[in-house]
Structure formats: structure tokens, C-alpha cells
Motif scaffolding. Structure first.
Motif, mmCIF file in Angstrom:
data_model
loop_
_atom_site.group_PDB
_atom_site.id
_atom_site.type_symbol
_atom_site.label_atom_id
_atom_site.label_comp_id
_atom_site.label_asym_id
_atom_site.label_seq_id
_atom_site.Cartn_x
_atom_site.Cartn_y
_atom_site.Cartn_z
ATOM 1 N N SER A 181 0.961 -1.324 0.011
ATOM 2 C CA SER A 181 -0.133 -0.010 -0.033
ATOM 3 C C SER A 181 0.783 1.210 -0.067
ATOM 4 O O SER A 181 1.980 1.060 0.439
ATOM 5 C CB SER A 181 -0.964 0.145 1.181
ATOM 6 N N TYR A 182 0.138 2.429 -0.246
ATOM 7 C CA TYR A 182 0.921 3.594 -0.226
ATOM 8 C C TYR A 182 0.120 4.632 -0.040
ATOM 9 O O TYR A 182 -1.171 4.557 0.111
ATOM 10 C CB TYR A 182 1.676 3.888 -1.690
ATOM 11 N N ARG A 183 0.793 5.977 0.276
ATOM 12 C CA ARG A 183 -0.322 7.021 0.709
ATOM 13 C C ARG A 183 -0.673 7.652 -0.684
ATOM 14 O O ARG A 183 0.140 8.108 -1.558
ATOM 15 C CB ARG A 183 0.472 8.044 1.669
ATOM 16 N N HIS A 188 -8.760 13.641 0.936
ATOM 17 C CA HIS A 188 -8.095 13.122 2.183
ATOM 18 C C HIS A 188 -6.673 12.325 1.936
ATOM 19 O O HIS A 188 -6.391 12.186 0.749
ATOM 20 C CB HIS A 188 -9.191 11.744 2.521
ATOM 21 N N LEU A 189 -5.942 12.081 3.010
ATOM 22 C CA LEU A 189 -4.510 11.429 2.793
ATOM 23 C C LEU A 189 -4.857 10.000 3.347
ATOM 24 O O LEU A 189 -4.943 9.838 4.486
ATOM 25 C CB LEU A 189 -3.633 12.078 3.485
ATOM 26 N N ASP A 190 -5.134 9.200 2.485
ATOM 27 C CA ASP A 190 -5.367 7.702 2.706
ATOM 28 C C ASP A 190 -4.271 6.684 2.365
ATOM 29 O O ASP A 190 -3.337 7.112 1.582
ATOM 30 C CB ASP A 190 -6.415 7.246 1.865
ATOM 31 N N GLU A 191 -4.042 5.745 2.945
ATOM 32 C CA GLU A 191 -3.382 4.517 2.807
ATOM 33 C C GLU A 191 -4.209 3.769 1.640
ATOM 34 O O GLU A 191 -5.279 3.010 2.166
ATOM 35 C CB GLU A 191 -2.866 3.767 4.178
ATOM 36 N N ALA A 205 0.073 11.207 -5.049
ATOM 37 C CA ALA A 205 0.238 9.923 -4.374
ATOM 38 C C ALA A 205 1.865 9.705 -4.273
ATOM 39 O O ALA A 205 2.999 10.222 -4.994
ATOM 40 C CB ALA A 205 -0.490 8.854 -5.085
ATOM 41 N N GLU A 206 2.280 8.656 -3.326
ATOM 42 C CA GLU A 206 3.584 8.162 -3.364
ATOM 43 C C GLU A 206 3.884 7.061 -4.367
ATOM 44 O O GLU A 206 5.107 7.132 -4.922
ATOM 45 C CB GLU A 206 3.771 7.380 -2.181
ATOM 46 N N LYS A 227 0.271 16.040 2.496
ATOM 47 C CA LYS A 227 -0.691 16.051 3.615
ATOM 48 C C LYS A 227 -1.335 17.608 3.478
ATOM 49 O O LYS A 227 -2.634 17.521 3.848
ATOM 50 C CB LYS A 227 -0.182 15.966 5.004
ATOM 51 N N CYS A 278 5.659 14.686 -2.556
ATOM 52 C CA CYS A 278 5.113 13.263 -2.275
ATOM 53 C C CYS A 278 6.094 12.486 -1.793
ATOM 54 O O CYS A 278 6.049 12.487 -0.395
ATOM 55 C CB CYS A 278 4.629 12.453 -3.802
#
Length: 445
Positions: free
Chosen positions: A26-28, A55-58, A178-179, A395, A417
């Protein structure tokens, strides 16, 4: 992600080293949520706040398909399409994802209850799918945002005409804020060596869009000596349009909204600048009625600046607020080239000034791969420069989108990122030194 970042920063890692790196599960990423699409119901556009909806999600790593690449995103940027996505205007982008998901089994990956947004990136290729030969793990890249299938003949003269043409990170999922991002391999282009990650990520969408609008045979086909009226000349699109006009031997007439923005336009080399707020142009008497007297006053001001000449080309993107004036001030036989509509999609103009003066309205939308490649090549050669003014942490993307939504920015705003700080990723320091003032022009205001 730590191992990936270390490999990128080492500068000694080989393609084989990158290919051997384990990928995270997974990644942010910055997302909007499908169950929140009605959160701004009843509010005026200006009151809708991207800080509430982003939103900053995983998120789980998507499956890699044929002709695709997974890219470690060092930096991205905010465009108006990210603002539109975050305020669910003019419609929710989940409709795009649902329709795309129905087209084939692989596309079904995109139809999710969250949308990872963002249509720019600079980063490093981590993996490529079957059929990808031009790119390999470890390549430093930027990505343009045109996603096409090219199974129809319609797109083979101009890929923007492909019936399955979409804007990545807006009409598709797994975008660049995203990352890690998922792209088609034919979105990739070489990262300019003299730029940092955040500087390289900034031009993508807007630079390519401005190139097609002004320079390409698919747009206005600007030539030396043309007078080009550029709305929002210090903004994301306008700042690149101004540079293309100057580099191509045209004369930009830059329209801005403050003295600070006028100074930016002049710093790029523009000599003819109109501060529309200071000169108090009001093209609408009220919500429903335009004021042709104001069009005429505006046209007179343009002729004062140009020595009596009207404009050959109008670089249009505000839309409703300015379109009537744009059609009016264009010279006989001239061209209004339009993309976007940041002030409203329903344009009104007096058709007498179009038909009787043989003017043209040309619709322009992003760019095909060749146009994007040429636009990026000009960045890499130091002919056109990034217009990055401010950089946010991942963020804080909601705040970045809020600032763009409120037009409280200059040029482009970037987002870090995976990059831990600004200024990383420069490979050609000698070339950078040659262009440093131009690279930092928008940051030094």
C-alpha cells in the motif's frame, strides 16, 4: 517506501537494483470519497472547500497491466481539474470511473469508492508491464496526462480524438498526488535534468495544454508577429502561454488581476500588460446581461498598447466571464482558441462579430503525445521554464487546492510526494545555473 526512496536518492542504483526492490502492498495518496459527493450540496462554487473533501489515505497498490508502468512519485502539482474533482463540479468524477470500469476487465480496477487524483508527476519508474520496451525501472520521468486506448482508427491522426481518450488522475484513477502512480507507458517522458523534482512536475498539464492551444497545427498555429491576448497571464496556463508567445516571436498582451501579477508578467519579458481590476473592466452588467461598451473600451485599450492593432489570437480559458469580450476584440479573420472554463461553462457572445468578421473559435483540450513531448523538450532545453511559486507537503494538498480554487496563487503550486524536501533531483547543475533566475522567477515575487 523507505528502500525505494533510498535507491532514488543514492543516484548509484541500477535498473536491476530498482527492478529487485520489493513493492509495498500500500501507499499514501490524496483521494476523494464516493460517499461524500453530496457534501457541498446547496453551496455556491466559491464556498466549496477542497480542504474538507480531500483525504490522505493509505491505499492498496493497483495491479500492473500490459503497456503500463508503476512510478514512484517524488513530486506532483495541483491543476484546476484537481480542484473540480475535489468540489465535485461540474459533476462527480466517479461517473468517469464507473464508465471507464465498464469498458474492459483491466479498466475495472479504476472503479473504486475512492478516487486518487492528480494529473502531473515527476518520479522514477519502478515496474513496467508486458509490452513496454521504451522504459525500464530506474528511469527518471515526468508524465503527461493523456490516457488513450487507440483501438479505434479515429485517434491515429491525433490521439486526442481517440473515442477512449481520458485525462489521467481526473477521468481515471491512480493519479499523481500520491507516493506511487499507475500510468500508461506512452504517458512517460524524460525528466529535464536541470530541474528539481517539484520543478519538473509543475509544467506537465498546463505546459502541454498551452503548447497545443497556441503553437500546434491543432490549435491557433501562432506565428511570428502575432498579437496574442492572454487571459490570466501569471496563472498556471497563462504563464506558459506568455512564454510560448515570447519564444515564438509573437507579442503577448497579458491580462492580469493585480499589480503583483503584472510585475510577474513583465518579469517574463512581456511589455504589454492590462490589470483588469485596476482598470475596472466589467463585462457583465448583471448575471444575465453583458455590456458591449466594456468590450469596446477593452478593445480600445488593446489598440493603445499595440499601436493600433487588434489581436490575432485570444488565449481563452476563463470562459463565461470573458468570452464575449474575447470574440469582440479578436481581429477580422483572427482566432479565439479555448480550453477549460474556470468562470463558467456557458459562454455567450454576439455572433455578428464572429460571422461577419470571419473569426474562428477553436476548441483545444490538453495535447497528444507528440505535442506533450515537444512541450517537455522545450523545458529540457531551457527554452521554456517552470512557473512554480509555492510547494506544499502531500498532507497539505487540500490547502493547495483551496488556494488554486480561490486564485490565491501565482503560476503553479507543487506538492512533495516522496521527496523529503525541495531542491532534490537536479542532475545538470551547470545548465541549471544558466537558467536559475528564470526557474525561480515565480518564487521570488
Amino acid at each position: 517506501m523507505k528502500d525505494i526512496l533510498e535507491a532514488i536518492q543514492s543516484q548509484d542504483a541500477t535498473s536491476a537494483d530498482f527492478a529487485a526492490l520489493p513493492l509495498p502492498e500500500s501507499y499514501r495518496a490524496i483521494t476523494v470519497h464516493k460517499d461524500e459527493t453530496e457534501m457541498f450540496a446547496g453551496l455556491e462554487t466559491r464556498d466549496k472547500d477542497p480542504r474538507r473533501s480531500t483525504h490522505l489515505d493509505e491505499v492498496p497498490l493497483p495491479e500492473l497491466g500490459p503497456g503500463e508502468a508503476l512510478v514512484a512519485v517524488m513530486a506532483s502539482s495541483v491543476n484546476y481539474n484537481s480542484v473540480w474533482t475535489s468540489i465535485f463540479e461540474p459533476m462527480s468524477t466517479f461517473g468517469f470511473l464507473e464508465r471507464y470500469g465498464r469498458t474492459n476487465e483491466l479498466a475495472a480496477r479504476h472503479d473504486l469508492p475512492y478516487h486518487i487524483i492528480g494529473s502531473d508527476l515527476a518520479g522514477v519508474v519502478l515496474r513496467t508491464g508486458p509490452g513496454v520496451n521504451a522504459w525500464k525501472p530506474g528511469d527518471e520521468v515526468v508524465a503527461h496526462c493523456l490516457s488513450v486506448e487507440l483501438e479505434s482508427s479515429d485517434g491515429h491522426n491525433d490521439t486526442m480524438l481517440d473515442p477512449e481518450q481520458r485525462i489521467w488522475g481526473f477521468e481515471t484513477n491512480f493519479g499523481g498526488l500520491a507516493e506511487i502512480a499507475l500510468v500508461k507507458s506512452n504517458q512517460l517522458m524524460p525528466k529535464p535534468d536541470h530541474l528539481s523534482w517539484e520543478e519538473a512536475a509543475a509544467p506537465g498539464l498546463v505546459n502541454s495544454t498551452a503548447y497545443r492551444q497556441l503553437v500546434s497545427r491543432n490549435g491557433a498555429q501562432m506565428k511570428q508577429g502575432d498579437n496574442v491576448l492572454i487571459w490570466g497571464a501569471s496563472g498556471g496556463l497563462g504563464s506558459y502561454a506568455t512564454q510560448f508567445a515570447l519564444a515564438g516571436g509573437a507579442t503577448p498582451i497579458c491580462v492580469v488581476s493585480s499589480e503583483e501579477k503584472a510585475r510577474i508578467a513583465r518579469s517574463m519579458g512581456a511589455e504589454l500588460v492590462i490589470d483588469r481590476n485596476a482598470e475596472d473592466y466589467r463585462f457583465w452588467k448583471d448575471e444575465h446581461t453583458q455590456d458591449p461598451k466594456e468590450w469596446k473600451r477593452f478593445g480600445k485599450r488593446i489598440r493603445e498598447l499595440t499601436g493600433g492593432e487588434d489581436v490575432d489570437i485570444v488565449f481563452e480559458h476563463p470562459g463565461r466571464e470573458t468570452f464575449g469580450a474575447s470574440v469582440y476584440v479578436t481581429r477580422k479573420g483572427g482566432t479565439v482558441v479555448t480550453c477549460a472554463s474556470t468562470s463558467g461553462y456557458h459562454h455567450e457572445y454576439d455572433n455578428r462579430y464572429l460571422w461577419m468578421s470571419l473569426k474562428r473559435i477553436v476548441g483545444s483540450h490538453f495535447a497528444n503525445y507528440r505535442e506533450a513531448w515537444e512541450a517537455n523538450r522545450l523545458i529540457a532545453k531551457g527554452k521554456i521554464h517552470p512557473t512554480l511559486s509555492k510547494v506544499y507537503a502531500l498532507k497539505d494538498t487540500g490547502q493547495a487546492a483551496h488556494d488554486v480554487h480561490r486564485n490565491a496563487h501565482q503560476g503553479k503550486v507543487g506538492v512533495l510526494c516522496l521527496a523529503p524536501e525541495e531542491g532534490l533531483g537536479v542532475r545538470d547543475h551547470a545548465m541549471r545555473a544558466t537558467h536559475l533566475d528564470a526557474i525561480n522567477r515565480f518564487r521570488n515575487v
